[in-house]
Design an enzyme around this catalytic site. Sequence first.
Site, PDB file in Angstrom:
ATOM      1  N   THR A   1       0.846  -1.187   0.000  1.00  0.00           N
ATOM      2  CA  THR A   1       0.000   0.000   0.000  1.00  0.00           C
ATOM      3  C   THR A   1       0.884   1.241   0.000  1.00  0.00           C
ATOM      4  O   THR A   1       1.865   1.310   0.729  1.00  0.00           O
ATOM      5  CB  THR A   1      -0.898   0.019   1.259  1.00  0.00           C
ATOM      6  OG1 THR A   1      -1.577  -1.238   1.352  1.00  0.00           O
ATOM      7  CG2 THR A   1      -1.920   1.135   1.182  1.00  0.00           C
TER       8      THR A   1
ATOM      9  N   ASN B   1       6.027  -0.789  -5.995  1.00  0.00           N
ATOM     10  CA  ASN B   1       5.809  -1.795  -7.032  1.00  0.00           C
ATOM     11  C   ASN B   1       6.685  -3.011  -6.748  1.00  0.00           C
ATOM     12  O   ASN B   1       7.852  -2.870  -6.375  1.00  0.00           O
ATOM     13  CB  ASN B   1       6.153  -1.209  -8.411  1.00  0.00           C
ATOM     14  CG  ASN B   1       5.466  -1.948  -9.531  1.00  0.00           C
ATOM     15  OD1 ASN B   1       5.543  -3.170  -9.632  1.00  0.00           O
ATOM     16  ND2 ASN B   1       4.791  -1.205 -10.382  1.00  0.00           N
TER      17      ASN B   1
ATOM     18  N   HIS C   1      -3.790   3.748 -14.787  1.00  0.00           N
ATOM     19  CA  HIS C   1      -4.400   2.760 -13.900  1.00  0.00           C
ATOM     20  C   HIS C   1      -5.914   2.756 -14.084  1.00  0.00           C
ATOM     21  O   HIS C   1      -6.483   3.661 -14.713  1.00  0.00           O
ATOM     22  CB  HIS C   1      -4.057   3.051 -12.432  1.00  0.00           C
ATOM     23  CG  HIS C   1      -2.677   2.648 -12.044  1.00  0.00           C
ATOM     24  ND1 HIS C   1      -1.572   3.464 -12.243  1.00  0.00           N
ATOM     25  CD2 HIS C   1      -2.199   1.519 -11.474  1.00  0.00           C
ATOM     26  CE1 HIS C   1      -0.488   2.841 -11.822  1.00  0.00           C
ATOM     27  NE2 HIS C   1      -0.828   1.655 -11.346  1.00  0.00           N
TER      28      HIS C   1
ATOM     29  N   LYS D   1      -8.600   3.261  -8.726  1.00  0.00           N
ATOM     30  CA  LYS D   1      -7.386   3.498  -7.923  1.00  0.00           C
ATOM     31  C   LYS D   1      -7.585   4.753  -7.083  1.00  0.00           C
ATOM     32  O   LYS D   1      -8.080   5.772  -7.573  1.00  0.00           O
ATOM     33  CB  LYS D   1      -6.164   3.645  -8.828  1.00  0.00           C
ATOM     34  CG  LYS D   1      -4.855   3.786  -8.048  1.00  0.00           C
ATOM     35  CD  LYS D   1      -3.655   3.693  -8.956  1.00  0.00           C
ATOM     36  CE  LYS D   1      -2.346   3.911  -8.214  1.00  0.00           C
ATOM     37  NZ  LYS D   1      -2.132   2.936  -7.122  1.00  0.00           N
TER      38      LYS D   1
END
Length: 265
Positions: A99, A126, A154, A158
């Site tokens: 997160t 990532n 994205h 998101k």
Amino acid sequence: MTINVAVIGASGRMGKEVVKMVLSDPELQLVAAVAPSYAGKDAGELIGSKTIGVTVVATFEEAINNAQADVMVDFTVPHLAYAHAKRSIEAGIRPIMGTTGFTPEQITELDELCQQHQLGGLIAPNFSIGAILMMKFAQEAAKYMPHVEIIEYHGDQKLDAPSGTSIKTAELIAQTRQELRQGNPEEKETIEGARGGYYEGFRIHSVRLPGVFAQQEVIFGGNGQTLKIRHDSYDRAGYMPGVNHAVKKAMSYTGMVYGFEHIMD
């Protein structure tokens, strides 16, 4: 040695992949799964498998207090991430944070806390090996082509923008590129935000659309040429080798590491 793992956000799309990964590795043992909508059910139901003997709990505190976890993997939401990481360290559990949304001050505080408790931890925007290589290549290119912009794509659900990956990429670029304010100095936005977010003289653009998974493009411009470094993710399973490596690596060092690239070896 078997590593006991707690998965926070286990019913989410990334959380389910983590549960699958843990269950498929004989060196790892799932000891807790947090998913309020599945509370009281067997964790096997999260991934459509047979009963595995781990009951899903509704809250983070239940998992921390009742499971003998060595490592916890968190894929939840940004506003909970810091509290989860801090509480995990205080409980003697190594946090692997997928997160994003941490401030530099929070990262420093969590590192100090890890040092105090002699635990390893990781905050990773990532976990994809390809994405990490994209960041490294962009950092190297910035030495020679300082005019750069980042476009990240994205899905429309998101929560944060720009993405943690694009911020980490920008930070790495800034380490090898002196601040350079790009574009026409008389430039004016006729629509606010049209030029994207400003970072160290260059811009980050966030695209949010249904049907998009996760892509990022770093574009460098020079006289008569452009260089584009792009990474595309098509499936969440692509992140799992990185998560697996992080879980195991966190057992061997002390401190909160920011960025998967630091533990790739």
